[in-house]
Design a protein around this motif. Structure first.
Motif, PDB file in Angstrom:
ATOM      1  N   ALA A  48       0.833  -1.207   0.000  1.00 40.62           N
ATOM      2  CA  ALA A  48       0.000   0.000   0.000  1.00 40.62           C
ATOM      3  C   ALA A  48       0.863   1.251   0.000  1.00 40.62           C
ATOM      4  N   ALA A  49       1.978   1.241   0.743  1.00 41.13           N
ATOM      5  CA  ALA A  49       2.873   2.406   0.773  1.00 41.13           C
ATOM      6  C   ALA A  49       3.515   2.636  -0.592  1.00 41.13           C
ATOM      7  N   LEU A  50       3.903   1.562  -1.287  1.00 43.36           N
ATOM      8  CA  LEU A  50       4.475   1.718  -2.631  1.00 43.36           C
ATOM      9  C   LEU A  50       3.457   2.291  -3.608  1.00 43.36           C
ATOM     10  N   ARG A  51       2.202   1.891  -3.445  1.00 40.40           N
ATOM     11  CA  ARG A  51       1.161   2.448  -4.322  1.00 40.40           C
ATOM     12  C   ARG A  51       0.962   3.946  -4.047  1.00 40.40           C
ATOM     13  N   GLU A  52       1.071   4.359  -2.781  1.00 43.37           N
ATOM     14  CA  GLU A  52       0.978   5.791  -2.464  1.00 43.37           C
ATOM     15  C   GLU A  52       2.102   6.565  -3.144  1.00 43.37           C
ATOM     16  N   LEU A  53       3.334   6.059  -3.040  1.00 41.74           N
ATOM     17  CA  LEU A  53       4.456   6.738  -3.684  1.00 41.74           C
ATOM     18  C   LEU A  53       4.281   6.786  -5.194  1.00 41.74           C
ATOM     19  N   GLU A  54       3.689   5.737  -5.751  1.00 40.74           N
ATOM     20  CA  GLU A  54       3.475   5.698  -7.199  1.00 40.74           C
ATOM     21  C   GLU A  54       2.401   6.694  -7.625  1.00 40.74           C
ATOM     22  N   SER A  55       1.346   6.830  -6.817  1.00 37.17           N
ATOM     23  CA  SER A  55       0.266   7.748  -7.182  1.00 37.17           C
ATOM     24  C   SER A  55       0.698   9.206  -7.092  1.00 37.17           C
ATOM     25  N   HIS A  56       1.714   9.527  -6.287  1.00 31.48           N
ATOM     26  CA  HIS A  56       2.190  10.914  -6.152  1.00 31.48           C
ATOM     27  C   HIS A  56       3.433  11.173  -6.996  1.00 31.48           C
ATOM     28  N   GLY A  57       3.809  10.252  -7.885  1.00 24.24           N
ATOM     29  CA  GLY A  57       4.875  10.507  -8.834  1.00 24.24           C
ATOM     30  C   GLY A  57       6.280  10.189  -8.361  1.00 24.24           C
ATOM     31  N   TYR A  58       6.451   9.716  -7.120  1.00 23.61           N
ATOM     32  CA  TYR A  58       7.799   9.418  -6.644  1.00 23.61           C
ATOM     33  C   TYR A  58       8.313   8.091  -7.201  1.00 23.61           C
ATOM     34  N   LEU A  59       7.429   7.133  -7.383  1.00 21.43           N
ATOM     35  CA  LEU A  59       7.825   5.784  -7.775  1.00 21.43           C
ATOM     36  C   LEU A  59       7.113   5.419  -9.067  1.00 21.43           C
ATOM     37  N   HIS A  60       7.856   4.782  -9.985  1.00 21.15           N
ATOM     38  CA  HIS A  60       7.293   4.339 -11.259  1.00 21.15           C
ATOM     39  C   HIS A  60       7.801   2.923 -11.535  1.00 21.15           C
ATOM     40  N   ARG A  61       6.862   2.003 -11.780  1.00 25.06           N
ATOM     41  CA  ARG A  61       7.212   0.611 -12.055  1.00 25.06           C
ATOM     42  C   ARG A  61       6.675   0.236 -13.424  1.00 25.06           C
ATOM     43  N   THR A  62       7.561  -0.211 -14.318  1.00 29.87           N
ATOM     44  CA  THR A  62       7.172  -0.596 -15.667  1.00 29.87           C
ATOM     45  C   THR A  62       7.772  -1.951 -15.993  1.00 29.87           C
ATOM     46  N   ARG A  63       7.180  -2.629 -16.970  1.00 30.36           N
ATOM     47  CA  ARG A  63       7.700  -3.901 -17.461  1.00 30.36           C
ATOM     48  C   ARG A  63       8.532  -3.633 -18.701  1.00 30.36           C
ATOM     49  N   ALA A  64       9.747  -4.191 -18.750  1.00 25.54           N
ATOM     50  CA  ALA A  64      10.654  -3.984 -19.870  1.00 25.54           C
ATOM     51  C   ALA A  64      11.221  -5.329 -20.293  1.00 25.54           C
ATOM     52  N   ARG A  65      11.508  -5.448 -21.595  1.00 25.78           N
ATOM     53  CA  ARG A  65      12.090  -6.670 -22.148  1.00 25.78           C
ATOM     54  C   ARG A  65      13.573  -6.437 -22.415  1.00 25.78           C
ATOM     55  N   LEU A  66      14.437  -7.311 -21.881  1.00 24.60           N
ATOM     56  CA  LEU A  66      15.870  -7.206 -22.078  1.00 24.60           C
ATOM     57  C   LEU A  66      16.260  -7.762 -23.437  1.00 24.60           C
ATOM     58  N   ALA A  67      17.552  -7.624 -23.763  1.00 23.41           N
ATOM     59  CA  ALA A  67      18.023  -8.086 -25.066  1.00 23.41           C
ATOM     60  C   ALA A  67      17.885  -9.592 -25.229  1.00 23.41           C
ATOM     61  N   ASN A  68      17.956 -10.325 -24.128  1.00 26.92           N
ATOM     62  CA  ASN A  68      17.823 -11.785 -24.212  1.00 26.92           C
ATOM     63  C   ASN A  68      16.372 -12.248 -24.210  1.00 26.92           C
ATOM     64  N   GLY A  69      15.414 -11.303 -24.236  1.00 26.24           N
ATOM     65  CA  GLY A  69      13.997 -11.658 -24.275  1.00 26.24           C
ATOM     66  C   GLY A  69      13.343 -11.799 -22.921  1.00 26.24           C
ATOM     67  N   ARG A  70      14.100 -11.704 -21.843  1.00 26.35           N
ATOM     68  CA  ARG A  70      13.534 -11.863 -20.503  1.00 26.35           C
ATOM     69  C   ARG A  70      12.819 -10.587 -20.076  1.00 26.35           C
ATOM     70  N   MET A  71      11.633 -10.727 -19.464  1.00 33.08           N
ATOM     71  CA  MET A  71      10.866  -9.592 -18.971  1.00 33.08           C
ATOM     72  C   MET A  71      11.264  -9.309 -17.523  1.00 33.08           C
ATOM     73  N   VAL A  72      11.507  -8.027 -17.225  1.00 32.98           N
ATOM     74  CA  VAL A  72      11.876  -7.613 -15.874  1.00 32.98           C
ATOM     75  C   VAL A  72      11.020  -6.422 -15.488  1.00 32.98           C
TER      76      VAL A  72
END
Length: 311
Positions: A87-111
């Motif tokens: 819940a605390a991480l979601r608060e930080l995300e809603s106020h712009g401090y924290l951003h979590r995205t899904r990205a694909r590396l060169a080897n195809g692995r999602m992180v």
């Protein structure tokens, strides 16, 4: 040890200039020489974040880049449970401090790529980004002797040190549109607009505006009334389907007064039907079968001239 600490603290208090406050906290500020983190008051004193979210935000800001800051890692570090930390991480995300995205590396692995911004407001205004050192990682040495190094070091693979990129969804926003203004803000129009804004809380309890808010937003409501909008129509546009929770009523009213402004009422000239110029039709000459323009059938000009010459 406690006695020595008390004596040192009492000595430090005597060195504070001016009288001590009768109540509240007293700061004994000793400059840091190492192992410190600069934290802005906008985070440490944020009135929209819980104490847990503020503490986790300060902790994440103090870590070097590349550190693990997921729910599992923070739960293993602190006594709070996964639900509280999530819940605390979601608060930080809603106020712009924290951003979590899904990205694909060169080897195809999602992180999951986590980005923490120490000043979200400055980022939106185009502030400069200071690079942060990446946390060192242990290097596994092979059991056999390694071959001699190449003349130039090989680049670090992307999967070991993924670059930190700011997601495009937190890029700079376009400038805010100005509040609409009437052509002439008469005292009667200003009085009607102010009364309409002050009366909004009767129809939507969330829209409680201060006197300063009403004075600032009155020209925008006056522009609606000047364009012929009925007060009930203005009230409906400002109070229908409000976002929940409505923490900033003045911003909501300002936004709707600006983006939902109706166009001016058209005048009599704009509403008049379009007059079309009549087009003279083509006729076929009864004497030579040649086409000519005339409202009535008959002979063309040449045939009529020959007829008058013969007569």
């Amino acid at each position: 040890m406690d006695t020595q600490h008390d004596i040192a603290l009492a000595h430090a208090l005597t060195g504070i200039p001016g009288p001590l406050p009768p109540s509240g906290v007293v700061h004994v500020a000793i400059p840091h020489a190492s192992r410190f983190t600069i934290v802005g008051n906008h985070l440490a004193q944020h009135d929209g974040l819980s104490l847990t979210a503020i503490g986790i935000g300060v902790h994440i800001q103090s870590l070097p880049a590349g550190s693990q800051v997921g729910i599992k890692a923070l739960t293993a570090r602190f006594a709070e449970g996964e639900t509280t930390i999530a819940a605390a991480l979601r608060e930080l995300e809603s106020h712009g401090y924290l951003h979590r995205t899904r990205a694909r590396l060169a080897n195809g692995r999602m992180v999951t790529r986590t980005v923490f911004c120490n000043q979200p407001g400055a980022l939106l205004r185009g502030g400069a980004v200071v690079p942060v050192a990446v946390a060192p990682r242990p290097v596994m040495r092979p059991a056999v002797p390694a071959p001699p190094p190449a003349p130039e070091p090989a680049p670090v693979p992307e999967e070991e040190h993924p670059p930190v990129r700011v997601p495009s969804r937190i890029g700079p926003k376009p400038p805010r549109r100005p509040l609409p203004q009437p052509r002439e803000l008469t005292p009667e129009l200003h009085r009607a607009a102010s009364a309409l804004l002050a009366d909004l809380r009767r129809h939507a309890p969330e829209l409680v505006l201060s006197e300063d808010d009403v004075e600032e937003l009155a020209p925008g409501a006056a522009a609606w009334l000047e364009r012929g909008a009925h007060p009930d129509a203005v009230r409906h546009a400002l109070t229908t389907e409000l976002p929940q929770p409505s923490r900033y009523p003045a911003k909501i009213v300002r936004h709707r007064l600006t983006v939902l402004l109706p166009p001016p009422l058209p005048g009599a000239q704009e509403l008049a039907p379009v007059r079309r110029t009549p087009v003279t039709p083509f006729q076929t000459c009864e004497g030579c079968d040649r086409a000519f323009r005339s409202p009535d059938p008959g002979h063309c000009r040449d045939c009529r001239a020959q007829y008058w010459e013969a007569a």
